[in-house]
Design a protein around this motif. Structure first.
Motif, mmCIF file in Angstrom:
data_model
loop_
_atom_site.group_PDB
_atom_site.id
_atom_site.type_symbol
_atom_site.label_atom_id
_atom_site.label_comp_id
_atom_site.label_asym_id
_atom_site.label_seq_id
_atom_site.Cartn_x
_atom_site.Cartn_y
_atom_site.Cartn_z
ATOM 1 N N THR A 123 0.881 -0.955 0.520
ATOM 2 C CA THR A 123 0.169 0.181 0.006
ATOM 3 C C THR A 123 1.452 1.482 -0.242
ATOM 4 O OG1 THR A 123 0.080 0.208 2.357
ATOM 5 C CG2 THR A 123 -1.737 -1.335 1.423
ATOM 6 N N ILE A 124 0.296 2.525 -0.802
ATOM 7 C CA ILE A 124 1.483 3.554 -1.123
ATOM 8 C C ILE A 124 0.000 5.009 -0.550
ATOM 9 C CG2 ILE A 124 2.818 4.853 -2.208
ATOM 10 C CD1 ILE A 124 3.222 2.072 -4.001
ATOM 11 N N TYR A 125 0.856 5.825 0.094
ATOM 12 C CA TYR A 125 0.440 7.371 -0.200
ATOM 13 C C TYR A 125 0.948 7.805 -0.089
ATOM 14 C CZ TYR A 125 1.745 8.826 4.431
ATOM 15 O OH TYR A 125 3.190 9.014 5.486
ATOM 16 N N GLU A 126 0.784 9.505 -0.403
ATOM 17 C CA GLU A 126 1.262 10.436 -1.075
ATOM 18 C C GLU A 126 2.658 10.680 -0.206
ATOM 19 O OE1 GLU A 126 -1.591 14.575 -1.049
ATOM 20 O OE2 GLU A 126 -1.995 13.595 0.998
ATOM 21 N N LYS A 127 2.819 10.901 1.257
ATOM 22 C CA LYS A 127 4.288 11.350 1.426
ATOM 23 C C LYS A 127 5.164 10.335 1.336
ATOM 24 C CE LYS A 127 1.682 13.829 4.857
ATOM 25 N NZ LYS A 127 1.358 14.443 6.052
ATOM 26 N N GLU A 128 4.886 9.552 0.439
ATOM 27 C CA GLU A 128 5.718 8.702 0.203
ATOM 28 C C GLU A 128 7.011 9.303 -0.808
ATOM 29 O OE1 GLU A 128 6.442 5.161 1.990
ATOM 30 O OE2 GLU A 128 4.021 4.777 2.028
ATOM 31 N N LYS A 129 8.179 8.639 -0.861
ATOM 32 C CA LYS A 129 9.433 9.307 -1.926
ATOM 33 C C LYS A 129 9.438 8.096 -2.904
ATOM 34 C CE LYS A 129 12.194 11.712 1.599
ATOM 35 N NZ LYS A 129 13.104 12.114 1.820
ATOM 36 N N ALA A 130 9.347 8.519 -4.086
ATOM 37 C CA ALA A 130 9.491 8.064 -5.160
ATOM 38 C C ALA A 130 10.983 7.616 -5.595
ATOM 39 C CB ALA A 130 9.582 9.008 -6.605
ATOM 40 N N ILE A 154 2.225 -8.333 -8.199
ATOM 41 C CA ILE A 154 2.246 -7.391 -7.532
ATOM 42 C C ILE A 154 1.059 -6.893 -6.918
ATOM 43 C CG2 ILE A 154 3.893 -5.354 -6.795
ATOM 44 C CD1 ILE A 154 6.025 -6.855 -8.067
ATOM 45 N N VAL A 155 0.166 -6.644 -5.758
ATOM 46 C CA VAL A 155 -0.232 -6.012 -5.755
ATOM 47 C C VAL A 155 -0.089 -4.774 -5.257
ATOM 48 C CG1 VAL A 155 -3.100 -5.838 -4.998
ATOM 49 C CG2 VAL A 155 -2.085 -7.744 -5.575
ATOM 50 N N ILE A 156 -0.331 -3.393 -5.798
ATOM 51 C CA ILE A 156 -0.161 -2.264 -5.419
ATOM 52 C C ILE A 156 -1.691 -1.619 -5.289
ATOM 53 C CG2 ILE A 156 0.270 0.217 -5.476
ATOM 54 C CD1 ILE A 156 3.217 -0.717 -7.488
ATOM 55 N N VAL A 157 -1.697 -0.966 -4.099
ATOM 56 C CA VAL A 157 -2.871 -0.063 -3.200
ATOM 57 C C VAL A 157 -2.394 1.132 -3.366
ATOM 58 C CG1 VAL A 157 -5.056 0.225 -1.999
ATOM 59 C CG2 VAL A 157 -4.234 -2.478 -2.471
ATOM 60 N N LYS A 158 -3.129 1.885 -3.964
ATOM 61 C CA LYS A 158 -2.472 3.647 -3.522
ATOM 62 C C LYS A 158 -3.392 4.210 -2.954
ATOM 63 C CE LYS A 158 -1.511 4.542 -8.912
ATOM 64 N NZ LYS A 158 -1.541 5.428 -9.948
ATOM 65 N N ASP A 159 -3.912 4.536 -1.513
ATOM 66 C CA ASP A 159 -4.086 4.697 -0.212
ATOM 67 C C ASP A 159 -5.015 6.323 -1.112
ATOM 68 O OD1 ASP A 159 -5.522 4.930 1.301
ATOM 69 O OD2 ASP A 159 -4.055 3.993 3.119
ATOM 70 N N GLY A 160 -5.286 6.066 -1.777
ATOM 71 C CA GLY A 160 -5.504 8.044 -1.666
ATOM 72 C C GLY A 160 -5.100 8.375 -3.073
ATOM 73 N N LEU A 161 -4.979 9.866 -3.963
ATOM 74 C CA LEU A 161 -4.293 10.820 -5.084
ATOM 75 C C LEU A 161 -3.107 10.591 -3.925
ATOM 76 C CD1 LEU A 161 -6.618 13.005 -5.912
ATOM 77 C CD2 LEU A 161 -6.320 11.164 -6.826
ATOM 78 N N LEU A 162 -1.987 10.055 -5.538
ATOM 79 C CA LEU A 162 -1.148 10.117 -5.292
ATOM 80 C C LEU A 162 -0.356 11.436 -6.170
ATOM 81 C CD1 LEU A 162 -0.139 6.603 -5.688
ATOM 82 C CD2 LEU A 162 -0.404 7.919 -3.298
ATOM 83 N N ASN A 163 1.025 12.197 -5.739
ATOM 84 C CA ASN A 163 1.783 12.622 -6.282
ATOM 85 C C ASN A 163 2.119 12.363 -7.798
ATOM 86 O OD1 ASN A 163 4.879 12.110 -5.545
ATOM 87 N ND2 ASN A 163 4.790 12.532 -3.977
ATOM 88 N N GLU A 164 3.129 13.310 -8.765
ATOM 89 C CA GLU A 164 2.982 12.444 -9.489
ATOM 90 C C GLU A 164 4.144 12.012 -10.091
ATOM 91 O OE1 GLU A 164 4.242 14.672 -14.598
ATOM 92 O OE2 GLU A 164 3.563 16.074 -12.546
ATOM 93 N N SER A 165 5.193 11.814 -8.937
ATOM 94 C CA SER A 165 6.448 11.297 -9.020
ATOM 95 C C SER A 165 6.221 9.792 -8.827
ATOM 96 C CB SER A 165 7.568 12.197 -8.074
ATOM 97 O OG SER A 165 7.915 13.636 -8.435
ATOM 98 N N LEU A 166 5.138 9.383 -7.952
ATOM 99 C CA LEU A 166 4.876 8.308 -7.320
ATOM 100 C C LEU A 166 4.249 7.675 -8.370
ATOM 101 C CD1 LEU A 166 3.965 9.278 -3.538
ATOM 102 C CD2 LEU A 166 5.381 7.371 -4.618
ATOM 103 N N MET A 194 4.989 -6.096 1.452
ATOM 104 C CA MET A 194 6.313 -4.723 1.648
ATOM 105 C C MET A 194 5.755 -3.624 1.625
ATOM 106 S SD MET A 194 9.582 -5.159 0.399
ATOM 107 C CE MET A 194 10.672 -3.716 -0.730
ATOM 108 N N ASP A 195 6.857 -3.168 2.335
ATOM 109 C CA ASP A 195 7.029 -1.491 2.225
ATOM 110 C C ASP A 195 7.167 -0.634 1.219
ATOM 111 O OD1 ASP A 195 5.176 -2.426 4.586
ATOM 112 O OD2 ASP A 195 6.545 -1.727 6.504
ATOM 113 N N SER A 196 6.457 0.346 0.749
ATOM 114 C CA SER A 196 7.092 0.837 -0.250
ATOM 115 C C SER A 196 8.676 1.665 0.420
ATOM 116 C CB SER A 196 6.385 1.920 -0.344
ATOM 117 O OG SER A 196 6.016 2.865 0.124
ATOM 118 N N ASP A 197 9.081 1.715 1.592
ATOM 119 C CA ASP A 197 10.465 2.041 0.975
ATOM 120 C C ASP A 197 11.986 0.577 1.814
ATOM 121 O OD1 ASP A 197 9.568 1.881 3.911
ATOM 122 O OD2 ASP A 197 9.209 3.860 4.096
ATOM 123 N N ASP A 198 11.570 -0.022 1.513
ATOM 124 C CA ASP A 198 12.274 -1.008 1.844
ATOM 125 C C ASP A 198 12.528 -2.205 1.019
ATOM 126 O OD1 ASP A 198 11.266 -0.294 4.701
ATOM 127 O OD2 ASP A 198 10.409 -1.812 5.024
#
Length: 286
Positions: free
Chosen positions: A13-20, A40-52, A97-101
Motif C-alpha cells: 500500500t502507498i500513500y502520497e507522503k512516500e518518496k518516489a 504484485i498488487v499495489i493499492v494507492k491509498d488516496g491520490l498520489l503525487n506525480e513522481s510516485l 512489502m513496505d514501499s521504502d524497504d
C-alpha cells in the motif's frame, strides 16, 4: 534466471507522503528476486503525487504480466487499504512489502521453502516471517537489527510484550487471514493486531533466522510512534488482546509502562531507545 511462482503474490500500500526514489528501489528489489511472485498488487491509498504515479507506471509497464494497481479515492489508512488489496490477491499466500524497504534477493525463495517445510508439521501455518536489518540514508549504513523469535511457543510468549513478526517480512496465508476477519481498519498496530488474532485462533506463526528485508529507518518513523493518540491506541489494544488470550495483567501493565516511556519522550530520545535498547546493534545468528 528468476521464475514466477503461482503460490504467492505481493501486497503493497502507498500513500502520497512516500518518496518516489524509495518506492523505485523497493519495487526493483521485488523484480530482482530469485523467485518472482505471480502478481504484485499495489493499492494507492488516496491520490498520489506525480513522481510516485510515474514510478508505478514505469514498473507496471515493464512487468505488465504481474502488476495490479488499485486506486482509492481518498486516504483511508493502511488497514483499510490492505483489505481492499486482499480482494485482488489470487494466490494462496501473499507477502507484505513496505514501499521504502529493500527485500533481500532470495527472500521469497527462502520463505516458500520454509512454508513447504513447516506446513507438514503445522497444518494451521498462517505466517512465515524473518529478521530485518535497519539502515539510515543509504543501504550500506546499517544502524541496527530487529530480531524476533523463531519457534511458535516463543513467538506466542513474545507477543504478550511486543509484535512477534516483522511486518515487512511477513508472508501470509490468505485463507487463514480471511478466517480471522481480514485486516482491521486500525491506522496503527494493524499488523500486531493481526498476529494476535492468528494466535488466539490457534494458528501457527514462524520466523526463519535469515535477514529478509533491509528496512529504512529515520526520524519520520520514530516521530509516528509518538504522541498521546498512539499511546491510547496501544493501551486499548493491549487490553483487547489480553481478553483474546495473549498477555496477562502483568504483561499489559509492564509493556504499557515501557511504551509510555518511549512514546512521551522527544523523538531523538525515542530514536536512541529503539536503536540502542529495543533493537540489536550487532547481528549474531544462532
Amino acid at each position: 534466471m528468476s521464475r514466477n511462482n503461482s503460490e504467492f503474490s505481493v501486497l503493497m500500500t502507498i500513500y502520497e507522503k512516500e518518496k518516489a526514489e524509495y518506492l523505485d528501489r523497493a519495487l526493483e528489489s521485488l523484480e530482482n528476486q530469485t523467485v518472482l511472485p505471480a502478481q504484485i498488487v499495489i493499492v494507492k491509498d488516496g491520490l498520489l503525487n506525480e513522481s510516485l504515479d510515474t514510478v508505478i507506471e514505469i514498473h507496471a509497464k515493464k512487468f505488465s504480466n504481474i502488476y495490479t494497481v488499485i486506486s482509492l479515492k481518498r486516504n483511508y489508512g493502511r488497514g483499510y487499504a490492505s483489505k481492499v488489496g486482499i480482494d485482488h490477491i489470487s494466490s494462496r499466500w501473499f507477502a507484505r512489502m513496505d514501499s521504502d524497504d529493500v527485500s533481500s534477493k532470495d527472500r521469497f525463495e527462502l520463505q516458500i521453502a520454509a512454508i513447504k517445510k513447516y506446513i507438514k508439521v503445522y497444518p494451521k501455518l498462517a505466517v512465515v516471517g524473518g529478521q530485518i536489518s535497519e539502515f539510515m540514508n543509504n543501504e550500506n549504513n546499517t544502524v541496527g537489527y530487529r530480531k524476533v523469535p523463531q519457534e511458535p511457543e516463543q513467538i506466542k510468549e513474545f507477543a504478550a510484550y511486543r509484535s512477534p513478526i516483522n511486518n515487512p517480512t511477513a508472508m501470509i496465508n490468505k485463507e487463514a487471514l480471511l478466517a480471522v476477519g481480514n485486516y482491521s481498519e486500525l491506522n496503527v498496530l494493524e499488523d500486531y493486531d493481526l498476529w494476535v488474532r492468528f494466535l488466539s485462533n490457534g494458528y501457527t506463526l514462524i520466523n526463519i533466522p535469515n535477514i529478509l528485508v533491509n528496512m529504512r529507518v529515520g526520524n519520520g518513523m520514530y516521530k509516528r510512534r509518538g504522541g498521546i493518540r498512539y499511546l491510547n491506541t496501544y493501551i486499548q489494544q493491549k487490553r483487547i488482546w489480553k481478553k483474546q488470550g495473549i498477555g496477562t495483567n502483568k504483561t499489559v501493565i509492564f509493556s504499557s509502562i515501557v511504551m509510555m516511556g518511549s512514546i512521551l519522550v522527544p523523538t531523538f530520545v525515542r530514536k536512541n531507545l529503539y536503536q540502542k535498547i529495543l533493537h540489536k546493534r550487532k547481528w549474531e545468528r544462532k
